[in-house]
Design an enzyme around this catalytic site. Structure first.
Site, PDB file in Angstrom:
ATOM      1  N   PRO A  18      35.626  -0.034 -24.734  1.00  0.00           N
ATOM      2  CA  PRO A  18      35.286   0.551 -23.457  1.00  0.00           C
ATOM      3  C   PRO A  18      34.307   0.944 -23.079  1.00  0.00           C
ATOM      4  CG  PRO A  18      35.896   1.874 -25.631  1.00  0.00           C
ATOM      5  CD  PRO A  18      35.904   0.591 -25.828  1.00  0.00           C
ATOM      6  N   GLU A  19      33.754   0.422 -21.613  1.00  0.00           N
ATOM      7  CA  GLU A  19      32.737   0.756 -21.138  1.00  0.00           C
ATOM      8  C   GLU A  19      32.970   1.801 -20.090  1.00  0.00           C
ATOM      9  OE1 GLU A  19      30.328  -2.632 -20.252  1.00  0.00           O
ATOM     10  OE2 GLU A  19      31.104  -3.706 -21.872  1.00  0.00           O
ATOM     11  N   LYS A  75      29.595   6.694 -20.719  1.00  0.00           N
ATOM     12  CA  LYS A  75      30.844   6.535 -21.583  1.00  0.00           C
ATOM     13  C   LYS A  75      31.375   7.446 -22.123  1.00  0.00           C
ATOM     14  CE  LYS A  75      28.628   2.091 -22.433  1.00  0.00           C
ATOM     15  NZ  LYS A  75      27.996   1.068 -23.579  1.00  0.00           N
ATOM     16  N   ARG A 298      22.558  -8.028 -29.673  1.00  0.00           N
ATOM     17  CA  ARG A 298      23.681  -8.098 -28.744  1.00  0.00           C
ATOM     18  C   ARG A 298      23.905  -9.714 -28.407  1.00  0.00           C
ATOM     19  NH1 ARG A 298      24.744  -4.960 -31.424  1.00  0.00           N
ATOM     20  NH2 ARG A 298      25.112  -2.693 -31.066  1.00  0.00           N
TER      21      ARG A 298
END
Length: 309
Positions: A18-19, A75, A298
């Site tokens: 979820p972003e 978020k 990342r």
DNA sequence: AGACTAACCTGAAAGC
DNA sequence: TGCTTTCAGGTTAGTC
């Protein structure tokens, strides 16, 4: 991210980290279902990393409250309650929020091989060990479930007037930002542009996937030092970020974070994805090989030719 | 202050 | 076949 689930009767299941877009779609879906309905029962799993507020306190203080608003910051979701308290929610990586009766609930059951008694098949959901918070409402016997396998999600109850350091340090929401906001934040920052984009105190809501996609569209190298960006590049990056996010919200495709398509159809994001998780494949624009490297712990995907600078 | 890194957590996938 | 290792990622806390 798409995971293959051979055991399920369809080809694939789209699972999204979820972003901002997923959180926003979740907010829009849940809003009309939650407002004005009194919380008649609260159940939780035991104390863990997941709970900022001890679960015993949640069970005690959420009981009898009625949600009056559901808002989003980056978020984070913020459920406002009738006594002025606010429940702060973050989905982390694997968080799933859903309401009993949603199609995804039944599909989730199917995925987990759970068979429900006939009388519960329409609206029921049996919380498993990963369902950390269940709010059951007074009328219609429906419930809100917060499930999170990896427990990177967060729940915190804020008393009336209580501020939240987590919210306070967020930058401007990515959907509301202007290129000049990014440009201002980039001054004096020697980090890679990709790293700056992921910094929630700069633009709130950008995650790994959309950051890669936005930089590709903007034609900016993810490793370019932030303080070397020109105003025009910042304009392009913010515009691209908003474009991919608005498109994702609009299609609602991958929508709620656990959204599962019964026909095995792939989520729309996968189809529009141009660089993320496409390492070794041809760039859709120039045909070069998409590269992957690690930035700020990342994985980062980019086209070395289209994003040369 | 900014930059960088480890830690948190679990399950799928890859490696052996 | 079965066990072990690796990997994914948002955020915080800690060090330099």
């Amino acid at each position: 991210m798409q995971l293959s689930r051979p055991g399920f009767g369809c080809e694939s299941v789209g699972i999204h980290v979820p972003e901002l877009p997923e959180v926003e779609v979740t907010r829009r879906e849940l809003l009309p279902k939650l407002l004005g309905r009194r919380i008649a029962e609260v159940s939780t799993t035991r104390k863990s990393y997941f709970f900022i507020t001890p679960p015993a306190r949640l069970r005690r203080e959420l009981l009898g409250r009625t949600p009056t608003q559901l808002t989003r910051f980056g978020k984070y979701l913020l459920l406002e309650l009738d006594d002025g308290a606010r429940l702060l929610l973050h989905l982390g990586m694997t968080g799933q929020l859903f309401f009993s009766g949603d199609p995804s609930v039944r599909l989730l059951q199917a995925l987990r091989g759970v068979t429900l008694a006939p009388e519960r098949q329409e609206t029921g959901f049996t919380p498993d060990a990963h369902t950390h918070l269940v709010l059951s409402f007074a009328d219609a016997g429906q419930s809100l479930y917060f499930r999170d396998v990896r427990k990177f999600g967060k729940v915190e109850l804020l008393a009336p007037q209580q501020s939240s350091p987590r919210l306070d340090k967020l930058g401007i929401d990515a959907l509301l930002a202007k290129g000049s906001d990014l440009y201002a934040a980039s001054r004096g920052r020697s980090v890679a542009t990709k790293t700056l984009l992921l910094d929630q105190s700069v633009l709130a809501g950008v995650g790994n996937i959309y950051a890669d996609e936005a930089l590709f569209i903007a034609g900016v190298s993810p490793v370019r030092r932030a303080n070397r960006l020109k105003p025009e590049a910042c304009d392009a990056i913010v515009a691209a970020t908003q474009r991919v996010m608005l498109r994702s919200i609009e299609t609602g495709g991958s929508s709620i974070s656990d959204y599962v398509r019964p026909d095995g159809e792939r989520g729309s994001y996968q189809d529009e994805r141009q660089v993320y998780s496409r390492t070794g494949q041809a760039c859709v624009r120039c045909g070069s090989v998409i590269k992957r490297r690690v930035l700020g712990q990342r994985s980062t995907h980019y086209c070395p030719k289209c994003q040369a600078r």
